[in-house]
Design a protein around this motif. Structure first.
Motif, PDB file in Angstrom:
ATOM      1  N   MET A   1       0.847  -1.181   0.000  1.00 16.45           N
ATOM      2  CA  MET A   1       0.000   0.000   0.000  1.00 16.45           C
ATOM      3  C   MET A   1       0.892   1.243   0.000  1.00 16.45           C
ATOM      4  N   ASP A   2       0.575   2.159  -0.870  1.00 16.85           N
ATOM      5  CA  ASP A   2       1.348   3.393  -0.954  1.00 16.85           C
ATOM      6  C   ASP A   2       1.025   4.306   0.215  1.00 16.85           C
ATOM      7  N   ARG A   3       2.035   5.047   0.629  1.00 16.70           N
ATOM      8  CA  ARG A   3       1.882   5.998   1.726  1.00 16.70           C
ATOM      9  C   ARG A   3       1.548   7.359   1.125  1.00 16.70           C
ATOM     10  N   PRO A   4       0.659   8.117   1.776  1.00 21.35           N
ATOM     11  CA  PRO A   4       0.368   9.469   1.268  1.00 21.35           C
ATOM     12  C   PRO A   4       1.626  10.336   1.283  1.00 21.35           C
ATOM     13  N   ALA A   5       1.585  11.367   0.492  1.00 22.89           N
ATOM     14  CA  ALA A   5       2.712  12.304   0.449  1.00 22.89           C
ATOM     15  C   ALA A   5       2.964  12.888   1.838  1.00 22.89           C
ATOM     16  N   LEU A   6       4.211  13.256   2.080  1.00 22.87           N
ATOM     17  CA  LEU A   6       4.590  13.855   3.362  1.00 22.87           C
ATOM     18  C   LEU A   6       3.897  15.198   3.557  1.00 22.87           C
ATOM     19  N   ASN A   7       3.483  15.443   4.797  1.00 19.39           N
ATOM     20  CA  ASN A   7       2.961  16.769   5.100  1.00 19.39           C
ATOM     21  C   ASN A   7       4.135  17.638   5.576  1.00 19.39           C
ATOM     22  N   GLU A   8       3.851  18.896   5.815  1.00 20.96           N
ATOM     23  CA  GLU A   8       4.923  19.836   6.193  1.00 20.96           C
ATOM     24  C   GLU A   8       5.594  19.449   7.515  1.00 20.96           C
ATOM     25  N   GLU A   9       4.812  18.967   8.479  1.00 26.40           N
ATOM     26  CA  GLU A   9       5.393  18.565   9.767  1.00 26.40           C
ATOM     27  C   GLU A   9       6.369  17.403   9.580  1.00 26.40           C
ATOM     28  N   GLU A  10       5.972  16.426   8.777  1.00 26.20           N
ATOM     29  CA  GLU A  10       6.854  15.285   8.522  1.00 26.20           C
ATOM     30  C   GLU A  10       8.112  15.723   7.782  1.00 26.20           C
ATOM     31  N   ARG A  11       7.951  16.562   6.813  1.00 28.62           N
ATOM     32  CA  ARG A  11       9.105  17.056   6.044  1.00 28.62           C
ATOM     33  C   ARG A  11      10.072  17.810   6.965  1.00 28.62           C
ATOM     34  N   GLY A  12       9.530  18.656   7.839  1.00 29.10           N
ATOM     35  CA  GLY A  12      10.371  19.398   8.780  1.00 29.10           C
ATOM     36  C   GLY A  12      11.058  18.479   9.770  1.00 29.10           C
ATOM     37  N   ALA A  13      10.348  17.461  10.255  1.00 24.40           N
ATOM     38  CA  ALA A  13      10.941  16.506  11.199  1.00 24.40           C
ATOM     39  C   ALA A  13      12.063  15.719  10.530  1.00 24.40           C
ATOM     40  N   ARG A  14      11.877  15.361   9.282  1.00 18.49           N
ATOM     41  CA  ARG A  14      12.933  14.644   8.556  1.00 18.49           C
ATOM     42  C   ARG A  14      14.169  15.519   8.384  1.00 18.49           C
ATOM     43  N   GLN A  15      13.943  16.795   8.124  1.00 18.52           N
ATOM     44  CA  GLN A  15      15.077  17.706   8.000  1.00 18.52           C
ATOM     45  C   GLN A  15      15.795  17.852   9.340  1.00 18.52           C
ATOM     46  N   GLN A  16      15.045  17.997  10.430  1.00 18.64           N
ATOM     47  CA  GLN A  16      15.656  18.092  11.759  1.00 18.64           C
ATOM     48  C   GLN A  16      16.438  16.822  12.085  1.00 18.64           C
ATOM     49  N   ALA A  34      22.103  13.172  21.453  1.00 23.81           N
ATOM     50  CA  ALA A  34      21.202  13.034  20.310  1.00 23.81           C
ATOM     51  C   ALA A  34      20.062  12.056  20.557  1.00 23.81           C
ATOM     52  N   ALA A  35      20.295  11.037  21.354  1.00 14.71           N
ATOM     53  CA  ALA A  35      19.311   9.962  21.507  1.00 14.71           C
ATOM     54  C   ALA A  35      17.906  10.449  21.864  1.00 14.71           C
ATOM     55  N   PRO A  36      17.738  11.317  22.874  1.00 16.09           N
ATOM     56  CA  PRO A  36      16.362  11.739  23.166  1.00 16.09           C
ATOM     57  C   PRO A  36      15.698  12.493  22.019  1.00 16.09           C
ATOM     58  N   TRP A  37      16.485  13.227  21.254  1.00 13.51           N
ATOM     59  CA  TRP A  37      15.933  13.959  20.120  1.00 13.51           C
ATOM     60  C   TRP A  37      15.554  13.020  18.987  1.00 13.51           C
ATOM     61  N   VAL A  38      16.381  11.998  18.743  1.00 20.80           N
ATOM     62  CA  VAL A  38      16.055  11.007  17.711  1.00 20.80           C
ATOM     63  C   VAL A  38      14.763  10.294  18.096  1.00 20.80           C
ATOM     64  N   VAL A  39      14.649   9.915  19.365  1.00 24.17           N
ATOM     65  CA  VAL A  39      13.436   9.248  19.848  1.00 24.17           C
ATOM     66  C   VAL A  39      12.225  10.174  19.678  1.00 24.17           C
ATOM     67  N   HIS A  40      12.391  11.427  20.015  1.00 25.45           N
ATOM     68  CA  HIS A  40      11.306  12.404  19.883  1.00 25.45           C
ATOM     69  C   HIS A  40      10.870  12.550  18.422  1.00 25.45           C
ATOM     70  N   LEU A  41      11.817  12.596  17.514  1.00 23.18           N
ATOM     71  CA  LEU A  41      11.505  12.810  16.109  1.00 23.18           C
ATOM     72  C   LEU A  41      10.940  11.565  15.426  1.00 23.18           C
ATOM     73  N   ARG A  42      11.157  10.409  16.016  1.00 23.85           N
ATOM     74  CA  ARG A  42      10.698   9.145  15.416  1.00 23.85           C
ATOM     75  C   ARG A  42       9.213   9.203  15.061  1.00 23.85           C
ATOM     76  N   SER A  43       8.398   9.703  15.962  1.00 20.11           N
ATOM     77  CA  SER A  43       6.957   9.722  15.715  1.00 20.11           C
ATOM     78  C   SER A  43       6.531  10.845  14.777  1.00 20.11           C
ATOM     79  N   ARG A  44       7.445  11.715  14.424  1.00 21.90           N
ATOM     80  CA  ARG A  44       7.086  12.873  13.609  1.00 21.90           C
ATOM     81  C   ARG A  44       7.534  12.775  12.146  1.00 21.90           C
ATOM     82  N   VAL A  45       8.447  11.845  11.849  1.00 25.44           N
ATOM     83  CA  VAL A  45       8.977  11.770  10.491  1.00 25.44           C
ATOM     84  C   VAL A  45       8.021  11.075   9.529  1.00 25.44           C
TER      85      VAL A  45
END
Length: 116
Positions: A1-16, A34-45
């Protein structure tokens, strides 16, 4: 199943996330910091399962080191307490680097949209 296009929040989280991983890989940020930030961003990418192996490495590091002071909180700690923690922090940083370097590189390859 294809995933919908990234939204702005996901795009920003991926950049971070990509920026953070590049800092870690260039030794400008520690794995422990870095670890707590990587964990935090996991749900946002977007598009990441709960049991993603590359992120789980950072979840483990974060769990193992969450009792330690971060750069942002060191000013709240007594100097003698920080000094006493230095050997443990150095040991855990070395262990984290050994465990997470490959995951760090893999995450950067997956989420860096700049091609840098």
């Amino acid at each position: 199943m294809d995933r919908p296009a990234l939204n702005e929040e996901e795009r920003g989280a991926r950049q971070q996330l990509s920026n953070l991983l590049r800092l870690v890989l260039s030794n400008h940020c520690s794995y422990l910091e870095a670890a707590p930030w990587v964990v935090h961003l996991r749900s946002r990418v977007g598009g990441v399962g709960d049991f993603d192996d590359d992120f789980r490495v950072f979840v483990g590091i974060n769990s193992e080191t969450d009792h330690l002071p971060t750069q942002a909180t060191r000013h709240l700690w007594a100097a003698h307490a920080l000094k006493a923690l230095e050997p443990e922090m150095a040991r855990l940083e070395a262990r984290a680097a050994a465990l997470a370097r490959v995951s760090c590189e893999a995450l950067l390859a997956r989420f860096d949209e700049t091609g840098a």
